[in-house]
Enzyme design. Sequence first.
Site, mmCIF file in Angstrom:
data_model
loop_
_atom_site.group_PDB
_atom_site.id
_atom_site.type_symbol
_atom_site.label_atom_id
_atom_site.label_comp_id
_atom_site.label_asym_id
_atom_site.label_seq_id
_atom_site.Cartn_x
_atom_site.Cartn_y
_atom_site.Cartn_z
ATOM 1 N N PHE A 116 1.906 0.274 1.470
ATOM 2 C CA PHE A 116 1.483 -0.989 1.045
ATOM 3 C C PHE A 116 1.685 -2.258 1.801
ATOM 4 C CE2 PHE A 116 2.214 2.158 -2.611
ATOM 5 C CZ PHE A 116 0.740 2.166 -3.338
ATOM 6 N N CYS B 7 6.209 -4.379 -9.290
ATOM 7 C CA CYS B 7 6.362 -5.708 -9.727
ATOM 8 C C CYS B 7 5.438 -5.792 -10.858
ATOM 9 C CB CYS B 7 5.707 -6.529 -8.511
ATOM 10 S SG CYS B 7 3.955 -6.299 -8.220
HETATM 11 N N1 SAH Z 1 5.004 -5.492 0.826
HETATM 12 C C1 SAH Z 1 4.378 -6.507 1.221
HETATM 13 C C2 SAH Z 1 3.438 -6.932 -0.083
HETATM 14 C C3 SAH Z 1 2.777 -5.653 -0.616
HETATM 15 S S1 SAH Z 1 1.246 -6.203 -1.696
HETATM 16 C C4 SAH Z 1 4.984 -7.560 1.888
HETATM 17 O O1 SAH Z 1 6.337 -7.576 1.724
HETATM 18 O O2 SAH Z 1 4.289 -8.501 2.069
HETATM 19 C C5 SAH Z 1 0.445 -4.736 -1.987
HETATM 20 C C6 SAH Z 1 -0.523 -4.390 -0.820
HETATM 21 O O3 SAH Z 1 -1.175 -3.103 -1.429
HETATM 22 C C7 SAH Z 1 -1.710 -5.320 -0.728
HETATM 23 O O4 SAH Z 1 -1.707 -5.436 0.757
HETATM 24 C C8 SAH Z 1 -3.019 -4.171 -0.903
HETATM 25 O O5 SAH Z 1 -3.737 -4.578 -0.253
HETATM 26 C C9 SAH Z 1 -2.420 -2.768 -0.858
HETATM 27 N N2 SAH Z 1 -2.886 -1.876 -1.883
HETATM 28 C C10 SAH Z 1 -3.391 -1.986 -3.066
HETATM 29 N N3 SAH Z 1 -3.610 -0.878 -3.310
HETATM 30 C C11 SAH Z 1 -3.534 -0.061 -2.567
HETATM 31 C C12 SAH Z 1 -3.724 1.608 -2.348
HETATM 32 N N4 SAH Z 1 -4.264 2.178 -3.183
HETATM 33 N N5 SAH Z 1 -3.496 2.044 -1.078
HETATM 34 C C13 SAH Z 1 -2.927 1.091 0.036
HETATM 35 N N6 SAH Z 1 -3.052 -0.034 -0.330
HETATM 36 C C14 SAH Z 1 -3.173 -0.665 -1.389
#
Ligand code: SAH
Length: 394
Positions: free
Chosen positions: A226, A338
Amino acid sequence: MKVIRLKPGREKSVLQYRPWIFSGAIDRVEGILEAGDVVDILSSEGKRLGRAGFSPDSQIRARMWTWDPDETVDEVFIQRRLENAMHYRKMVVLPEEGNAYRLVHGESDGFPGLVVDRYADTLVIQFLSAGAEGKRGEIVNALREGTGIQDIYERSDVDVRKLEGLPERTGTLSGNPPEVVEIMENGIRFLVNIRTGQKTGFYLDQRRNRAVVGKYARGRRVLNCFCYTGGFTAYSHYHGADEILSVDSSGEAIRAAMQNMRINGFPDAPNHWLEADVFTALRKFRDQGRAFDMILLDPPKFAHTAAQAERAARGYKDINLLAFTLLTPGGLLVTFSCSGGISAELFQKIIAGAAVDARVGVRIVEKLTQAPDHPVGIHFPEGEYLKGLVCSIT
Ligand code: SAH
């Protein structure tokens, strides 16, 4: 007169300075009340308890602006609150942490339903309650005056507005805000797209955690799940990770992440990117027998309400269990939630359950939470939403 009279005994939470008044606590409304109006809150016996913003469509029917029944909620009031919020940031956001932080964090800053993020010389606002929406003009004016910043953009394109009976809204509120703002965070540059990025563009709540966790990456093969625009990837790289594989389901996020690496002059070599669903990718890695020395899991909110907590818990257990099985002995799992509906205690239990099923021993190295520019008011425990654990595997 615009008045909300509470049911007998239901003034208790207001007297304890809790900001939310639920529909079930209300005996009746008096006068003609419209969404966003400032209303007097009265106990069943007619004692004036303070003033609140009215949300006729929401289960949270009113949010307290002030517990002083004689205080006027006008632009001067908003200026005072804002000054207080700015003063607090001067204390908690250290100069080396950079020029991007949350300036107003809703209820915990005395601004129910208002979020203001600062990205260098641009402000991005979310109005999340009818009460905040009702004061948008005053809020924008006070922000311009208080911060001296002219460029203000609105990102009220969020689901919770529906609960307040408000349509989604985005657009320029003041000045000429750029689409992409370059920020500096702990010595690392990031480009933030304030128009199309997630939330207001960047996950500022993880700033401290990025700094803490990045240091563990030295000499490790890191899997950053993510990854969004590469926050943890950049920090891991900066602190000397051997190799980093970053996964996100959004191709747009990955492209932005790659660009963030480039603007810092970080070479491409130790970085790999995968546009994929993390649940699927982790299974594939397991089947391929791959191993990592450090895995980061920072998923989006799985539970929006306490009612969804059970399903969310299964999701957290799933990815954490898979991550445990992919770690080398002595490896680190850095895992976050979160979801407001999942308490820190429950989250730790879920991770413990995942460790049992993965048959690994775990020490908790550190417990993490949201950065202090996302404060938690002592009478508003709902404001605490981000929790993280750094786990060492034995
Ligand atoms: N760690 C990051 C924030 C993560 S936000 C930072 O510090 O900036 C969560 C992310 O998960 C988003 O970019 C979203 O596109 C992604 N996401 C959501 N569901 C997902 C999934 N099933 N598999 C992969 N990525 C996913």
